[in-house]
Design a protein around this motif. Structure first.
Motif, PDB file in Angstrom:
ATOM      1  N   ILE A  61     -81.463 -49.199  38.087  1.00 44.22           N
ATOM      2  CA  ILE A  61     -82.815 -48.947  39.181  1.00 44.22           C
ATOM      3  C   ILE A  61     -82.659 -50.215  39.852  1.00 44.22           C
ATOM      4  N   VAL A  62     -82.329 -49.871  41.099  1.00 43.01           N
ATOM      5  CA  VAL A  62     -82.085 -51.073  42.151  1.00 43.01           C
ATOM      6  C   VAL A  62     -83.224 -51.227  42.894  1.00 43.01           C
ATOM      7  N   CYS A  63     -83.673 -52.447  43.194  1.00 38.43           N
ATOM      8  CA  CYS A  63     -84.693 -52.912  43.684  1.00 38.43           C
ATOM      9  C   CYS A  63     -84.290 -53.402  45.061  1.00 38.43           C
ATOM     10  N   THR A  64     -84.871 -52.733  46.207  1.00 41.31           N
ATOM     11  CA  THR A  64     -84.668 -53.185  47.462  1.00 41.31           C
ATOM     12  C   THR A  64     -85.307 -54.502  47.778  1.00 41.31           C
ATOM     13  N   HIS A  65     -86.351 -54.707  47.199  1.00 42.13           N
ATOM     14  CA  HIS A  65     -87.189 -56.080  47.153  1.00 42.13           C
ATOM     15  C   HIS A  65     -88.133 -56.198  46.143  1.00 42.13           C
ATOM     16  N   ALA A  66     -88.701 -57.161  46.060  1.00 38.95           N
ATOM     17  CA  ALA A  66     -89.774 -57.394  44.867  1.00 38.95           C
ATOM     18  C   ALA A  66     -91.109 -57.187  45.239  1.00 38.95           C
ATOM     19  N   HIS A  67     -91.497 -56.702  46.398  1.00 37.66           N
ATOM     20  CA  HIS A  67     -92.835 -56.400  46.570  1.00 37.66           C
ATOM     21  C   HIS A  67     -93.270 -55.566  45.452  1.00 37.66           C
ATOM     22  N   ASN A  68     -94.698 -55.730  44.859  1.00 38.34           N
ATOM     23  CA  ASN A  68     -95.320 -54.966  43.621  1.00 38.34           C
ATOM     24  C   ASN A  68     -95.101 -53.538  43.559  1.00 38.34           C
ATOM     25  N   ASP A  69     -95.207 -52.778  44.785  1.00 38.90           N
ATOM     26  CA  ASP A  69     -95.271 -51.408  44.989  1.00 38.90           C
ATOM     27  C   ASP A  69     -93.884 -50.835  44.931  1.00 38.90           C
ATOM     28  N   HIS A  70     -92.797 -51.567  45.209  1.00 41.36           N
ATOM     29  CA  HIS A  70     -91.367 -51.253  44.913  1.00 41.36           C
ATOM     30  C   HIS A  70     -90.982 -51.428  43.672  1.00 41.36           C
ATOM     31  N   ILE A  71     -91.623 -52.075  42.672  1.00 36.91           N
ATOM     32  CA  ILE A  71     -91.172 -52.516  41.403  1.00 36.91           C
ATOM     33  C   ILE A  71     -91.966 -52.439  40.205  1.00 36.91           C
ATOM     34  N   ASP A  72     -93.228 -51.985  40.557  1.00 34.68           N
ATOM     35  CA  ASP A  72     -94.194 -51.944  39.545  1.00 34.68           C
ATOM     36  C   ASP A  72     -93.695 -50.968  38.291  1.00 34.68           C
ATOM     37  N   ALA A  73     -93.012 -49.978  38.680  1.00 36.28           N
ATOM     38  CA  ALA A  73     -92.515 -48.958  37.543  1.00 36.28           C
ATOM     39  C   ALA A  73     -91.309 -49.423  36.887  1.00 36.28           C
ATOM     40  N   ALA A  74     -90.403 -50.294  37.372  1.00 33.28           N
ATOM     41  CA  ALA A  74     -89.186 -50.656  36.899  1.00 33.28           C
ATOM     42  C   ALA A  74     -89.071 -50.813  35.614  1.00 33.28           C
ATOM     43  N   PRO A  75     -89.727 -51.837  34.954  1.00 33.51           N
ATOM     44  CA  PRO A  75     -89.633 -52.197  33.573  1.00 33.51           C
ATOM     45  C   PRO A  75     -90.116 -51.005  32.645  1.00 33.51           C
ATOM     46  N   GLU A  76     -90.827 -49.994  32.975  1.00 36.15           N
ATOM     47  CA  GLU A  76     -91.026 -48.880  31.930  1.00 36.15           C
ATOM     48  C   GLU A  76     -90.265 -47.919  32.113  1.00 36.15           C
ATOM     49  N   THR A  81     -85.147 -45.137  29.605  1.00 32.63           N
ATOM     50  CA  THR A  81     -83.940 -44.864  29.934  1.00 32.63           C
ATOM     51  C   THR A  81     -82.713 -45.683  29.687  1.00 32.63           C
ATOM     52  N   GLY A  82     -83.085 -47.066  29.447  1.00 32.55           N
ATOM     53  CA  GLY A  82     -82.015 -47.934  29.008  1.00 32.55           C
ATOM     54  C   GLY A  82     -81.329 -48.273  30.269  1.00 32.55           C
ATOM     55  N   ALA A  83     -81.557 -48.214  31.421  1.00 34.41           N
ATOM     56  CA  ALA A  83     -81.011 -48.430  32.491  1.00 34.41           C
ATOM     57  C   ALA A  83     -81.285 -50.001  32.977  1.00 34.41           C
ATOM     58  N   PRO A  84     -80.320 -50.609  33.797  1.00 31.61           N
ATOM     59  CA  PRO A  84     -80.727 -52.044  33.997  1.00 31.61           C
ATOM     60  C   PRO A  84     -81.443 -52.102  35.325  1.00 31.61           C
ATOM     61  N   VAL A  85     -82.285 -53.100  35.269  1.00 24.88           N
ATOM     62  CA  VAL A  85     -82.858 -53.341  36.607  1.00 24.88           C
ATOM     63  C   VAL A  85     -82.115 -54.362  37.536  1.00 24.88           C
ATOM     64  N   LEU A  86     -81.843 -53.910  38.546  1.00 22.87           N
ATOM     65  CA  LEU A  86     -81.185 -54.871  39.599  1.00 22.87           C
ATOM     66  C   LEU A  86     -81.789 -55.456  40.837  1.00 22.87           C
ATOM     67  N   LEU A  87     -81.722 -56.779  41.004  1.00 29.01           N
ATOM     68  CA  LEU A  87     -82.751 -57.379  42.192  1.00 29.01           C
ATOM     69  C   LEU A  87     -81.856 -58.538  42.626  1.00 29.01           C
ATOM     70  N   HIS A  88     -81.924 -58.933  43.967  1.00 32.91           N
ATOM     71  CA  HIS A  88     -81.348 -59.863  44.454  1.00 32.91           C
ATOM     72  C   HIS A  88     -82.006 -61.322  44.211  1.00 32.91           C
ATOM     73  N   PRO A  89     -81.633 -62.359  43.710  1.00 30.35           N
ATOM     74  CA  PRO A  89     -82.175 -63.288  43.229  1.00 30.35           C
ATOM     75  C   PRO A  89     -82.935 -64.184  44.027  1.00 30.35           C
ATOM     76  N   ASP A  90     -82.782 -63.921  45.395  1.00 26.05           N
ATOM     77  CA  ASP A  90     -83.853 -64.675  46.390  1.00 26.05           C
ATOM     78  C   ASP A  90     -85.477 -64.014  46.312  1.00 26.05           C
ATOM     79  N   ASP A  91     -85.331 -62.745  45.610  1.00 20.87           N
ATOM     80  CA  ASP A  91     -86.854 -62.271  45.367  1.00 20.87           C
ATOM     81  C   ASP A  91     -87.260 -62.458  43.950  1.00 20.87           C
ATOM     82  N   LEU A  92     -86.821 -63.566  43.379  1.00 20.31           N
ATOM     83  CA  LEU A  92     -87.211 -63.579  41.848  1.00 20.31           C
ATOM     84  C   LEU A  92     -88.739 -64.103  41.916  1.00 20.31           C
ATOM     85  N   PRO A  93     -89.006 -65.085  42.972  1.00 24.71           N
ATOM     86  CA  PRO A  93     -90.367 -65.487  42.955  1.00 24.71           C
ATOM     87  C   PRO A  93     -91.474 -64.422  43.136  1.00 24.71           C
ATOM     88  N   LEU A  94     -91.061 -63.517  44.124  1.00 32.42           N
ATOM     89  CA  LEU A  94     -91.869 -61.874  44.024  1.00 32.42           C
ATOM     90  C   LEU A  94     -92.103 -61.349  43.077  1.00 32.42           C
TER      91      LEU A  94
END
Length: 210
Positions: A61-76, A81-94
């Motif tokens: 599950i690739v996150c192009t960035h971490a604004h909530n509307d792009h990641i809100d369903a990622a953990p569920e 599915t057991g798939a890993p969530v991938l995010l660039h570390p510079d967006d961890l604060p978001l």
């Protein structure tokens, strides 16, 4: 690459930042074949996305960035599915604004290559809309998945926290408009476009401070 394809669904929800909330429709992109896939931006509706993936193995599950509307369903979706969530570390604060108790599973890095269904997707770090914003380039599919960095008609918004207009222009100029003109740009919201359609407007965007 046989059988690899791009699938698309639109999910609806809200975008919240800096104390405001807006209704939004998001593009969710699925790249894969009949046996495996990746999801780009798990927005709003994990059930709908899981249904679209079906019985295939979800590789990431690739996150192009971490604004909530792009990641809100990622953990569920990851839990389903057991798939890993991938995010660039510079967006961890978001990310932590939306999911303070659940970290992404792995980091995305500029130049990293993800492979699914025989297709390579190269991670391009394109900060500006968000510090850790990335796009995915898939030359074999003549495709770019741009998140909110580039839209049909201009750059992503830079009027809120963690964003910077000169930086997004530099990202688009140096990382995206150098791609072949026929490359189809699959955006985070709204219609697709092409690199050739957007390239002539670069100077206009700069002059207008888009």
């Amino acid at each position: 690459m046989a059988g690899a394809r791009i699938e698309h669904l639109v999910t609806s929800g809200t975008f919240s930042l800096d104390g405001g909330t807006w209704d939004v429709d998001n593009n969710v992109w699925i790249v894969g074949d009949d046996t495996e896939a990746i999801v780009i931006d798990a927005a709003h509706d994990a059930e709908a996305i899981a249904r679209a993936v079906g019985g295939r193995t979800l590789r990431a599950i690739v996150c192009t960035h971490a604004h909530n509307d792009h990641i809100d369903a990622a953990p569920e979706l990851a839990a389903r599915t057991g798939a890993p969530v991938l995010l660039h570390p510079d967006d961890l604060p978001l990310w932590k604004q939306t999911h303070p108790d659940r970290a992404p599973d792995a980091e995305l890095a500029d130049g990293q290559v993800l492979t699914v269904a025989g297709v390579e997707l190269t991670v391009l770090h394109t900060p500006g809309h968000a510090p850790g914003a990335v796009c995915l380039s898939a030359p074999a599919l003549t495709a770019l998945f741009s998140g909110d960095t580039l839209f049909a008609g201009g750059p992503g918004a830079t009027g809120r926290s963690y964003s910077h207009f000169p930086t997004i222009i530099e990202s688009i100029r140096d990382r995206l408009l150098t791609l072949p003109g026929e490359t189809v740009v699959h955006t985070g919201h709204g219609d697709t476009t092409t690199v050739a359609a957007e390239a002539p407007h670069l100077r206009e965007w700069i002059d207008r401070g888009f």
